[in-house]
Design a protein around this motif. Structure first.
Motif, PDB file in Angstrom:
ATOM      1  N   GLY A   1      87.985 -33.221  81.518  1.00 31.81           N
ATOM      2  CA  GLY A   1      88.468 -33.229  80.137  1.00 31.81           C
ATOM      3  C   GLY A   1      87.552 -34.006  79.236  1.00 31.81           C
ATOM      4  N   SER A   2      87.107 -35.185  79.678  1.00 31.56           N
ATOM      5  CA  SER A   2      86.253 -35.973  78.791  1.00 31.56           C
ATOM      6  C   SER A   2      84.895 -35.318  78.635  1.00 31.56           C
ATOM      7  N   GLU A   3      84.430 -34.592  79.642  1.00 33.25           N
ATOM      8  CA  GLU A   3      83.162 -33.874  79.503  1.00 33.25           C
ATOM      9  C   GLU A   3      83.290 -32.767  78.464  1.00 33.25           C
ATOM     10  N   ILE A   4      84.408 -32.051  78.517  1.00 39.54           N
ATOM     11  CA  ILE A   4      84.578 -30.961  77.545  1.00 39.54           C
ATOM     12  C   ILE A   4      84.658 -31.540  76.138  1.00 39.54           C
ATOM     13  N   HIS A   5      85.345 -32.667  76.002  1.00 43.34           N
ATOM     14  CA  HIS A   5      85.429 -33.282  74.681  1.00 43.34           C
ATOM     15  C   HIS A   5      84.047 -33.703  74.187  1.00 43.34           C
ATOM     16  N   ARG A   6      83.252 -34.249  75.104  1.00 44.99           N
ATOM     17  CA  ARG A   6      81.907 -34.665  74.689  1.00 44.99           C
ATOM     18  C   ARG A   6      81.101 -33.441  74.258  1.00 44.99           C
ATOM     19  N   ARG A   7      81.262 -32.355  75.012  1.00 47.88           N
ATOM     20  CA  ARG A   7      80.514 -31.137  74.695  1.00 47.88           C
ATOM     21  C   ARG A   7      80.949 -30.587  73.332  1.00 47.88           C
TER      22      ARG A   7
END
Ligand code: SF4
Length: 1015
Positions: free
Chosen positions: A827-833
């Motif tokens: 989830g945090s990776e998708i948010h960063r992306r």
């Protein structure tokens, strides 16, 4: 845009579909020429786009080539029709996936990255005993890997070395080589067990299949009518054999490259591939391939090309001269400074002058031959408030934030690493001094037994001394309390990083050490620098963490050490963020890139061109492949005499160094700064002054260049240190911003007093109010340092509380260790992306598709980032990742961060992206309630909304949306709900409320009620 081919390009186009070698000098529009050739094959010769195969070296180059070709194809053509473009490895992978079963390879095998391959070799190496290999020497591992790479480059197996050793009985070098080959055999077995292959296997196994089944080559070949090879000078013999097996014997092959930019020879690239292309790939009638050259340079002005031609001639006296395509005003300036600091200052002033004249920072770069030269330039440019982007791993390690993170990794891995520990303790987080450290070490000396035979355990390392800091009488009280804080944080990190992979460990360190808060508190340019560099490092850690729970930190630290020493290890050209920052990168990673203005520092004898450390002499070094095993003949015979062999390798090395210099000199369009200095070494300068290298002298003496000065050497300085006084300190905060912020967090009244002293109370108070939302996070520093509680709660905490108060208690009030949640990481990776996408940036490295694009919707709908990209939210949001703080009537502060706010007139839509699929849990609504209140109450710097919608976008479910309109009644109910929840928290009500969420609760193992619920 229509491009009119130059006469040189037209000659190539006129040859049509036949075998051609194109010698393309730097900046001559190589990729454009490839695109023109392909478009010409389609338009003029009627070849279907799908029947043209393109290959290049890296994913980035393949994507660029595919795009350029698509742009050049006739517009009348159906847009869905495309030329097939692969990387060399990608093409081999395709062959393997189709026919791998014939070689006993599982066609579903995963491909491991070089970083993971390195870990695996390390694992097998360390789990075996060795007679001749030193397992305590980190270089041994690199040497084994090097031998493995060379075996792959020449289509060999480790067993070939073992067999070949029979005639070398009694030869120690061969005996060590056999031990290395045996490790590589075990590495191959480990790959087979894991059902994975590495990059070298792709080519080796494909070649083996095609050799064993000759009919298959024709099957593959018949799919295409023309093959176009880009960057052909960087291919190795194994790749050449694979291509020739399929496409030799008169098939039209067009290869484009520049033999004078072959800078990866030592990594397997074979100069012979390009040199002998015309024989390896003859035309249909059997005659040698056509040979054409491109010399019209579209990048740089005349003076730069004059210098570049001179440098190129040192590597290849017969090379074509580059000619300028445009009349660009150019400038070449040399400067010889007394020491490295003065040299970096000079570069900083040149760049500042350009920027003052309107040149963007992103149009400037510093190119280094060696990683060791980054640190001073990073420091000095930083002190000039110049935003920087360090674009290679070795250089990144000299950036303070990264060096700090690396030190934490080191002490978590090896607690006795006192150097790393001291670096952390001296840093801004703990601010210990040398005197404090001396007291710890004195105590250690006293505590250690003089009689070594005594059996009691005594502390012997610094970390153990810290554990006993309460027993050390002469410590300053502040030092003692900071050591206690350090020790607490260290223990927590030790506990919580158990079982985490590397990337997760790095993120946890950054969270726990409040590094992000420190970064956010920096002024804009240093903040940009720190963020870019931390993101780049996290990308690297992600790449290094392919498997959960593997013991990868030690291997990663080894890898960082190796990168620090060998800048050329990083093969791909750097991917830049697109931010307005000066790029700092090694020459090797600058290949394929260009800037308006380029500085090349440390052009001193032995440094650039670099003196060779150890020649790749197979007679002396077991990790070098003996010449009789090579597929090419660039090194076919070696003199027996040591001196003659040394001279042979020295000449080869020197030619390669001049090619590196040619790559460096052809990067700038307008300005080239070349500099050097007498004294290098931080903090202790070298014993004798450095001298200008041949390269420096060539540039300095060239009529096209001007000298900005040549300082005298003077006496050897005692120490070279980047002084704090590089810029006048702020008179109010002489200790710098970070210490000022810490002071503010520890004693807010001091700032009020300073504001009163200098008569700016009103301005100060007004600034405090307007920045309150951002500064709230500094409150967390207070909590950590003083143990005082703050009556505030995060939105995440509130949602957790609404779901299960006990879970909130164990998360926030009295935290228990928790396992890392993969869904949260994703989830945090998708948010960063999404954040990067909204800011118009791309990640530094290629996306990992599985991480972002999951197929987890019920009906197989695309999820993750792909769902976002195809949703209405992929348009530009008005605000993203916006922090806020709201106050409730009961005195509680609620803090949070809104993913995205989209506005249309006076309508706001507040969107929270969820990486999973839809879940109708009422607790979640608390999040939207807090956001809607914030929208109405917080000053976001844009006109207030008249109407607010709040939306959950479930990316895991293919982008399903759940929206509510936050009208007045809705808002009143929201406020009431938040106040109820915070009242309950204040009253200490933390009863468990079990439900289906217990299945995903991190504390299930501690919670009897939850265990009953899940059965
Ligand atoms: S297991 Fe269930 S009841 Fe127990 S703390 Fe977690 S969510 Fe609450």
């Amino acid at each position: 845009m229509t491009i009119i081919p130059t006469a040189e390009q037209q000659r190539i186009l006129d040859l049509g579909p036949t075998s051609i070698r194109v010698r393309a000098g730097a900046g001559t529009g190589k990729t454009t020429t490839v695109a023109l050739v392909i478009a010409n094959l389609v338009e003029t010769h009627g070849i279907e786009p799908e029947r043209i195969l393109g290959m290049t070296f890296t994913n980035k180059a393949a994507a660029e080539l595919a795009q350029k070709v698509a742009d050049r194809l006739p517009t009348s053509l159906d847009q869905s029709r495309q030329v097939e473009v692969h990387t060399y490895h990608g093409f081999a992978a395709q062959v393997l996936s189709e026919y791998g079963v014939l070689a006993g390879v599982d066609t579903r095998s995963g491909v491991i990255t070089p970083t993971f391959a390195r870990q695996l070799i390390r694992d097998v190496f360390l789990h075996e005993s060795h007679l001749r290999l030193d397992i305590t020497n980190r270089q041994t591992l690199d040497q084994i890997r090097k031998l493995g790479d060379q075996l792959g480059d020449h289509l060999l197996r480790p067993e070939d070395i073992v067999r070949g050793s029979a005639i070398h009985e009694g030869d120690d070098v061969w005996a060590a080589r056999v031990e290395m080959a045996e490790t590589l055999s075990r590495y191959n077995a480990a790959k087979a067990e894991l059902r994975v292959v590495d990059y070298a296997d792709l080519v080796t196994l494909s070649s083996r299949i095609l050799a064993a089944h000759p009919g298959l080559a024709a099957v593959v070949r018949d799919r295409y009518q023309v093959l176009v090879l880009d960057e052909y000078q960087d291919t190795n013999p194994a790749q050449r054999v694979l291509i020739a097996t399929i496409f030799g014997s008169g098939f039209p092959v067009i290869a484009v490259g520049d033999e004078d930019q072959t800078i990866y020879e030592w990594r397997g690239a074979s100069a012979e591939n390009f040199e002998r292309f015309i024989d390896h790939f003859p035309t249909a009638d059997g005659s040698p391939a056509h040979d054409e050259g491109l010399t019209l340079n579209r990048r740089s002005g005349d003076a730069i090309l004059q210098i570049a031609n001179e440098i190129r001639a040192r590597a290849n006296p017969g090379a074509d001269r580059l000619e300028p395509a445009h009349d660009i005003e150019t400038e070449i300036i040399t400067f010889w400074a007394r020491d490295a600091l003065a040299e970096a200052e000079w570069i900083a002033r040149q760049f500042e002058g350009l920027h003052d004249g309107g040149v963007a920072w992103s149009e400037m770069a510093v190119l280094f031959r060696k990683n060791k030269d980054f640190a001073i330039v990073v420091d000095v440019l930083g002190k000039h408030d110049i935003p920087l982007e360090v674009a290679n791993v070795g250089g990144l390690l000299s950036v303070p934030e990264i060096s700090f993170l690396r030190a934490w990794l080191a002490i978590l891995q090896t607690p006795e690493d006192s150097a790393a520990l001291a670096q952390i303790l001296f840093g801004s987080a703990y601010r210990l001094g040398f005197a404090d450290l001396a007291r710890l070490t004195n105590w250690l000396t006293r505590a250690s037994p003089e009689d070594a035979d005594r059996e009691e355990l005594h502390p012997v390392t610094l970390i153990e001394a810290i554990e006993h800091s309460d027993q050390i009488d002469d410590l300053r009280p502040e030092a003692r309390s900071r050591l206690r804080r350090f020790h607490r944080e260290y223990r927590e990190l030790l506990l919580e990083t158990q079982g985490l992979n590397l990337a997760e460990t790095c993120r946890l360190i950054l969270d726990r050490t409040r590094a992000w808060q420190d970064v956010e508190s920096l002024p804009p340019n240093p903040r940009l620098t720190a963020r870019l560099n931390l993101y780049r490092f996290l990308d690297l850690a992600d790449d290094w963490s392919p498997l959960r729970g593997r013991p990868s930190v030690a291997a990663f630290l080894d890898y960082l050490d190796a990168m620090e020493e060998e800048p050329a290890e990083e093969l791909d050209s750097a991917r830049l963020s697109g931010e307005d920052a000066v790029t700092l990168v090694t020459v090797h990673r600058a290949k394929g890139l260009e800037w308006g203005n380029v500085a090349i520092p440390a052009v001193v004898a032995g440094n650039f061109p670099s003196a060779s450390g150890a020649f790749p002499d197979p007679i002396r070094f077991p990790y070098q492949l003996p010449v009789e095993f090579r597929l090419d003949s660039v090194v076919s015979e070696l003199p027996d005499d040591d001196t003659m062999r040394g001279a042979f390798f020295r000449t080869r090395h020197s030619l390669q160094e001049w090619r590196v210099a040619y790559v460096a000199a052809t990067r700038p369009r307008q300005r080239l700064f070349v500099s050097g200095a007498y004294w290098y070494g931080l903090p202790e300068p070298r014993l004798t002054p450095a001298q200008p290298s041949e390269l420096f002298e060539l540039v300095e003496s060239h009529p096209a260049s001007t000298s900005a000065g040549h300082a005298p050497a003077g006496p050897r300085p005692d120490v070279l240190r980047t002084h704090e006084g590089g810029r006048d300190p702020d008179p109010l905060f002489a200790g710098g911003w970070q210490s000022a912020l810490r002071m503010a967090s520890e004693d807010p009244d001091r700032l009020d007093a300073i504001a009163a002293d200098v008569g700016v109370v009103d301005e100060y108070q007004s600034l405090v109010s307007s920045w309150e939302e951002r500064l709230f996070r500094l409150g967390e520093l207070d909590v950590a340092d003083t143990g005082e509680s703050v009556k505030s709660v995060s939105v995440t905490g509130l949602v957790t509380y609404a779901q299960c108060p006990k879970r909130y208690f164990w998360s926030d009030v009295d935290p228990l260790p928790r396992r890392r949640n993969p869904a949260a990481v994703r989830g945090s990776e998708i948010h960063r992306r999404i954040e990067l996408h909204q800011r118009g940036q791309v990640p530094f490295e290629d996306m990992v598709p599985d991480l972002y694009d999951t197929i987890d919707g019920e009906g197989g709908a695309p999820g993750g980032f792909q769902a976002y990209e195809t949703s209405r939210f992929a348009t530009q949001a008005t605000l993203i990742e916006t922090p806020f703080i709201i106050g409730l009537h009961n005195g509680y502060l609620i803090r949070g961060r809104i993913d995205a706010i989209y506005t249309s007139g006076s309508l706001w839509e507040i969107v929270d992206f969820k990486s999973g699929s839809r879940r109708d849990d009422p607790a979640r609504m608390v999040q939207l309630q807090a956001y809607a209140l914030a929208a109405n109450e917080v000053e976001f710097g844009i006109p207030k909304p008249e109407q607010v919608d709040v939306t959950f976008a479930y990316l895991g479910g293919g982008g399903e949306e759940v929206s509510e309109r936050a009208d007045d009644d809705w808002l009143a109910a929201a406020r009431e709900r938040l106040e109820e929840l915070t009242d309950d928290i204040a009253a200490g009500r933390f009863e468990p409320t079990p439900g289906e969420w217990c299945h995903h609760c991190d504390f299930l193992q501690f919670c009897a009620v939850g265990q009953t619920e899940v059965g």
